[in-house]
Design a protein around this motif. Structure first.
Motif, PDB file in Angstrom:
ATOM      1  N   LEU A 184     -25.819 -19.579  -0.183  1.00 13.61           N
ATOM      2  CA  LEU A 184     -25.571 -20.734   0.439  1.00 13.61           C
ATOM      3  C   LEU A 184     -24.589 -21.708  -0.181  1.00 13.61           C
ATOM      4  O   LEU A 184     -23.731 -22.146   0.467  1.00 13.61           O
ATOM      5  CB  LEU A 184     -27.032 -21.673   0.767  1.00 13.61           C
TER       6      LEU A 184
ATOM      7  N   LEU B  90     -21.342 -20.019  -0.055  1.00 14.17           N
ATOM      8  CA  LEU B  90     -20.728 -20.071   1.271  1.00 14.17           C
ATOM      9  C   LEU B  90     -20.216 -21.498   1.694  1.00 14.17           C
ATOM     10  O   LEU B  90     -19.063 -21.688   2.179  1.00 14.17           O
ATOM     11  CB  LEU B  90     -21.871 -19.767   2.339  1.00 14.17           C
TER      12      LEU B  90
ATOM     13  N   PHE C 195      -9.395 -26.507   2.971  1.00 16.81           N
ATOM     14  CA  PHE C 195      -8.449 -27.253   2.383  1.00 16.81           C
ATOM     15  C   PHE C 195      -7.165 -26.318   2.239  1.00 16.81           C
ATOM     16  O   PHE C 195      -5.881 -26.752   2.255  1.00 16.81           O
ATOM     17  CB  PHE C 195      -9.027 -27.908   0.953  1.00 16.81           C
TER      18      PHE C 195
ATOM     19  N   MET D 283      -4.873 -25.823   5.103  1.00 19.59           N
ATOM     20  CA  MET D 283      -4.239 -26.782   5.380  1.00 19.59           C
ATOM     21  C   MET D 283      -2.966 -26.922   4.588  1.00 19.59           C
ATOM     22  O   MET D 283      -1.904 -27.389   5.084  1.00 19.59           O
ATOM     23  CB  MET D 283      -4.960 -28.186   5.329  1.00 19.59           C
TER      24      MET D 283
ATOM     25  N   TRP E  17      -7.467 -19.961   9.890  1.00 22.22           N
ATOM     26  CA  TRP E  17      -8.506 -19.381   9.984  1.00 22.22           C
ATOM     27  C   TRP E  17      -8.657 -18.446   8.657  1.00 22.22           C
ATOM     28  O   TRP E  17      -9.910 -18.343   8.033  1.00 22.22           O
ATOM     29  CB  TRP E  17      -9.279 -18.619  10.994  1.00 22.22           C
TER      30      TRP E  17
ATOM     31  N   VAL F  81     -12.430 -17.854   6.244  1.00 21.16           N
ATOM     32  CA  VAL F  81     -12.976 -16.712   6.222  1.00 21.16           C
ATOM     33  C   VAL F  81     -13.178 -15.965   4.806  1.00 21.16           C
ATOM     34  O   VAL F  81     -14.266 -15.509   4.570  1.00 21.16           O
ATOM     35  CB  VAL F  81     -12.473 -15.804   7.314  1.00 21.16           C
TER      36      VAL F  81
ATOM     37  N   ALA G 122     -29.669 -22.430   7.314  1.00 23.57           N
ATOM     38  CA  ALA G 122     -28.371 -22.575   7.172  1.00 23.57           C
ATOM     39  C   ALA G 122     -27.128 -21.445   6.819  1.00 23.57           C
ATOM     40  O   ALA G 122     -26.023 -21.482   7.164  1.00 23.57           O
ATOM     41  CB  ALA G 122     -28.165 -23.638   5.919  1.00 23.57           C
ATOM     42  N   ILE G 123     -27.697 -20.524   5.937  1.00 22.55           N
ATOM     43  CA  ILE G 123     -26.776 -19.304   5.518  1.00 22.55           C
ATOM     44  C   ILE G 123     -26.510 -18.304   6.995  1.00 22.55           C
ATOM     45  O   ILE G 123     -25.395 -18.099   7.041  1.00 22.55           O
ATOM     46  CB  ILE G 123     -27.718 -18.615   4.740  1.00 22.55           C
TER      47      ILE G 123
ATOM     48  N   LEU H  18     -23.925 -20.744   8.924  1.00 19.38           N
ATOM     49  CA  LEU H  18     -22.730 -20.442   8.426  1.00 19.38           C
ATOM     50  C   LEU H  18     -22.080 -19.129   8.561  1.00 19.38           C
ATOM     51  O   LEU H  18     -20.815 -19.113   8.719  1.00 19.38           O
ATOM     52  CB  LEU H  18     -22.758 -21.103   7.142  1.00 19.38           C
ATOM     53  N   ALA H  19     -23.119 -18.141   8.140  1.00 12.94           N
ATOM     54  CA  ALA H  19     -22.484 -16.811   8.096  1.00 12.94           C
ATOM     55  C   ALA H  19     -21.922 -16.427   9.659  1.00 12.94           C
ATOM     56  O   ALA H  19     -20.887 -15.589   9.684  1.00 12.94           O
ATOM     57  CB  ALA H  19     -23.605 -15.704   7.916  1.00 12.94           C
TER      58      ALA H  19
ATOM     59  N   LEU I 275     -20.993 -18.723  11.957  1.00 16.66           N
ATOM     60  CA  LEU I 275     -19.617 -19.297  12.109  1.00 16.66           C
ATOM     61  C   LEU I 275     -18.321 -18.603  11.454  1.00 16.66           C
ATOM     62  O   LEU I 275     -17.341 -18.578  11.593  1.00 16.66           O
ATOM     63  CB  LEU I 275     -19.733 -20.868  11.086  1.00 16.66           C
ATOM     64  N   LEU I 276     -18.712 -18.032  10.068  1.00 22.44           N
ATOM     65  CA  LEU I 276     -17.585 -17.113   9.521  1.00 22.44           C
ATOM     66  C   LEU I 276     -17.133 -15.854  10.246  1.00 22.44           C
ATOM     67  O   LEU I 276     -16.106 -15.652  10.503  1.00 22.44           O
ATOM     68  CB  LEU I 276     -18.305 -16.684   8.194  1.00 22.44           C
TER      69      LEU I 276
ATOM     70  N   LEU J 164     -15.179 -17.123  13.328  1.00 18.74           N
ATOM     71  CA  LEU J 164     -13.731 -17.479  13.000  1.00 18.74           C
ATOM     72  C   LEU J 164     -13.022 -16.170  12.860  1.00 18.74           C
ATOM     73  O   LEU J 164     -11.660 -16.234  13.020  1.00 18.74           O
ATOM     74  CB  LEU J 164     -13.835 -18.370  11.826  1.00 18.74           C
ATOM     75  N   PHE J 165     -13.607 -15.203  12.279  1.00 11.02           N
ATOM     76  CA  PHE J 165     -12.891 -14.024  11.937  1.00 11.02           C
ATOM     77  C   PHE J 165     -12.729 -13.338  13.314  1.00 11.02           C
ATOM     78  O   PHE J 165     -11.528 -12.798  13.540  1.00 11.02           O
ATOM     79  CB  PHE J 165     -13.528 -12.961  11.269  1.00 11.02           C
TER      80      PHE J 165
ATOM     81  N   SER K 144     -10.438 -20.395  17.310  1.00 11.54           N
ATOM     82  CA  SER K 144     -10.826 -21.253  15.761  1.00 11.54           C
ATOM     83  C   SER K 144      -9.650 -21.946  15.464  1.00 11.54           C
ATOM     84  O   SER K 144      -9.899 -23.081  14.682  1.00 11.54           O
ATOM     85  CB  SER K 144     -11.363 -20.366  14.847  1.00 11.54           C
ATOM     86  N   GLN K 145      -8.524 -21.752  15.820  1.00 11.10           N
ATOM     87  CA  GLN K 145      -7.243 -22.401  15.203  1.00 11.10           C
ATOM     88  C   GLN K 145      -7.365 -23.977  15.857  1.00 11.10           C
ATOM     89  O   GLN K 145      -7.218 -24.874  14.902  1.00 11.10           O
ATOM     90  CB  GLN K 145      -6.025 -21.944  15.891  1.00 11.10           C
TER      91      GLN K 145
ATOM     92  N   LEU L  52     -10.272 -25.937  13.906  1.00 11.58           N
ATOM     93  CA  LEU L  52      -9.724 -26.115  12.588  1.00 11.58           C
ATOM     94  C   LEU L  52      -8.641 -27.021  12.706  1.00 11.58           C
ATOM     95  O   LEU L  52      -8.882 -27.962  11.523  1.00 11.58           O
ATOM     96  CB  LEU L  52      -9.502 -24.792  12.045  1.00 11.58           C
TER      97      LEU L  52
ATOM     98  N   VAL M  87     -10.510 -30.277  13.086  1.00  7.38           N
ATOM     99  CA  VAL M  87     -11.388 -30.635  11.834  1.00  7.38           C
ATOM    100  C   VAL M  87     -10.338 -30.889  10.795  1.00  7.38           C
ATOM    101  O   VAL M  87     -10.564 -32.003   9.936  1.00  7.38           O
ATOM    102  CB  VAL M  87     -12.125 -29.560  11.497  1.00  7.38           C
ATOM    103  N   GLY M  88      -9.208 -30.606  10.742  1.00  7.32           N
ATOM    104  CA  GLY M  88      -8.228 -30.804   9.460  1.00  7.32           C
ATOM    105  C   GLY M  88      -7.495 -31.852   9.438  1.00  7.32           C
ATOM    106  O   GLY M  88      -7.223 -32.584   8.313  1.00  7.32           O
TER     107      GLY M  88
ATOM    108  N   LEU N 175      -9.381 -34.344   7.323  1.00  2.18           N
ATOM    109  CA  LEU N 175      -9.497 -33.816   5.984  1.00  2.18           C
ATOM    110  C   LEU N 175      -8.117 -33.936   5.261  1.00  2.18           C
ATOM    111  O   LEU N 175      -8.037 -34.157   4.058  1.00  2.18           O
ATOM    112  CB  LEU N 175      -9.922 -32.390   6.074  1.00  2.18           C
TER     113      LEU N 175
END
Lengths: 166, 293
Positions: A48, A51, A60, A63, A70, A74, B14-15, B18-19, B21-22, B25-26, B32-33, B36, B39-40, B43
């Motif tokens: 976790l 990840l 980051f 960007m 992506w 990934v 959570a794992i 998030l996995a 999500l990963l 995205l792939f 996903s662009q 992101l 979100v970007g 950030l």
């Protein structure tokens, strides 16, 4: 609290990578500090943690990179997760194991980058492997092992505390 | 014990999330662009603070090194000479292009296209975050009017084009990156082609007609066919022309005009050509000047 710490780490590592790391490049290749950090935290802190830090670093880095949005999310997220899985199944993490693990994950991460660039043929793939993948894997592994040796005492204490809590 | 089990359950959840999500995205990169990118935005603003700090440290280090440690006077003089050389190269190229254009078209018709572009100065504050792309980070972003697809140049020639922006910074894809493509023309023969990066610090002019008589040493400039760059900006010189049997086109290697590894300041082209109104005004002024004598 940990999340904030990781956010702070990401906010330091990524700007450092883009601005100052070119002083330490070999054959024009710089170590991928984002991947190294995600893997180290994954190895020593669990899936976790690896990840989450990987996702933050990847976000980051995406960007501040000319590639697709992506790809770093990934590779860094996946790298941290894989390192966490590997770390969970190891009784003792030694610098040699860590170096090998980092080199393998770095190669996997680079493979995703190569795949995303749609190389024209095997020659281009081989060129990418020779000029970037292998150099970066070696560099990442060395930097990771160096950082581990530098902070070994603190991390091994943390690990014992975490394992004890679980 | 119960608390520990619950924490462990949350951790696993959570794992898994998030996995997932990963993996998403792939598997769905184009969808996903957008997520992101959304979100970007915020950030990027957070990231700009440490980025500026590190960049100033970087500039400090290089300034100190260059100014005090490495033969202060000689270096300063060399830098000034390099600047002058870059400027003269740019001017020389513009003059060559003007001469070539004058031979083909009427001067007044061509003037509108030769008029200077609207540009904005920007500072290079970093390099691409990975080793896989030829990218540079600039200190100007959306809040300064920078948009994706704008061209980036120096007085010596083309640097690349903007591919990503956030509010305070932007990312340039260099002309030497394989993902970059710019419409170019050989200055001497007027043969058009597409300039693509090779990834090894060089570029390649592709799709040159088979019967073209291009040769090593010919200069390649932007053709102005795409909206990113005005015509006549130097891209580089041909170093080697390749013509394989059975191929429909020739291709040639290009040595970029700009040394992309030593860039500190660049110009972003915000509008490749001046607006039509000001061009007309300039034309009228020239006509007036011609009638006077």
């Amino acid at each position: 609290m940990k999340f904030l710490l990781y956010l702070l780490l990401a906010l330091v590592v990524v700007p450092f990578q883009t601005t100052l790391l070119h002083y330490f490049s070999i054959f024009g290749v710089r170590p991928d500090l984002g991947l190294v950090a995600a893997c180290l935290v994954g190895f020593l802190g669990g899936e976790l943690d690896g990840l989450i830090l990987g996702l933050l670093l990847g976000c980051f880095q995406d960007m501040l990179s000319a590639g697709d949005l992506w790809i770093n999310v990934v590779t860094k997220g996946g790298g941290g997760f894989l390192a966490g899985l590997a770390g969970r199944h190891m009784a003792h993490i030694t610098p040699a194991v860590l170096t090998a693990g980092l080199a393998i994950i770095s190669c996997l991460s680079s493979a995703v980058f190569l795949y995303s660039m749609n190389p024209a043929g095997i020659d281009e793939v081989w060129m990418g492997v020779r000029s970037t993948v292998l150099v970066q894997a070696g560099f990442d592994a060395l930097v990771g092992a160096g950082l581990y040796l530098l902070f070994r005492q603190r991390w091994s204490d943390d690990r014992m505390v975490t394992e004890g809590a679980l | 014990m119960a608390i520990s089990r619950s924490t462990y359950g949350t951790r696993r959840l959570a794992i898994v999330l998030l996995a997932c999500l990963l993996v998403a995205l792939f598997l769905l990169p184009s969808q996903s662009q957008r997520l992101l990118q959304y979100v970007g935005g915020p950030l990027g603003q957070i990231l700009s603070v440490p980025l500026a700090a590190f960049s100033s440290v970087d500039h400090g280090i290089s300034e100190t090194w260059n100014a005090y440690l490495a033969l202060q006077r000689v270096h300063e003089e060399n830098r000034q000479l390099h600047r002058d050389l870059e400027l003269l190269k740019g001017q020389n190229n513009q003059l060559r292009e003007s001469v070539a254009a004058t031979q083909r078209y009427e001067m007044l018709l061509n003037f509108k296209q030769q008029s200077p572009s609207q540009t904005m100065a920007a500072q290079v504050i970093g390099r691409d975050a990975t080793n896989w792309y030829g990218g540079m980070i600039l200190n100007k972003g959306e809040s300064d009017g920078v948009r994706v697809e704008m061209g980036v140049v120096t007085p010596a020639g083309v640097v690349g084009r903007i591919v990503k922006t956030n509010s305070t910074s932007s990312v340039v894809l260099l002309v030497t990156d394989p993902n970059n493509a710019i419409a170019g023309v050989v200055q001497r023969t007027r043969d058009e082609g597409v300039v693509e990066g090779t990834g090894h610090g060089q570029a390649r002019l592709k799709y040159i007609p088979l019967l073209s008589r291009v040769q090593a040493g010919d200069r390649v400039v932007t053709s102005g066919l795409t909206g990113t760059f005005p015509r006549g900006l130097a891209i580089g010189g041909l170093t080697q022309v390749e013509k394989s049997e059975g191929d429909l086109f020739q291709s040639a290697e290009i040595e970029p005009e700009v040394d992309l590894s030593k860039l500190d300041e660049v110009l972003i082209i915000t509008a490749p050509y001046e607006d039509a109104g000001s061009a007309k005004k300039l034309l009228q002024e020239i006509r007036g000047d011609r009638k006077k004598p």
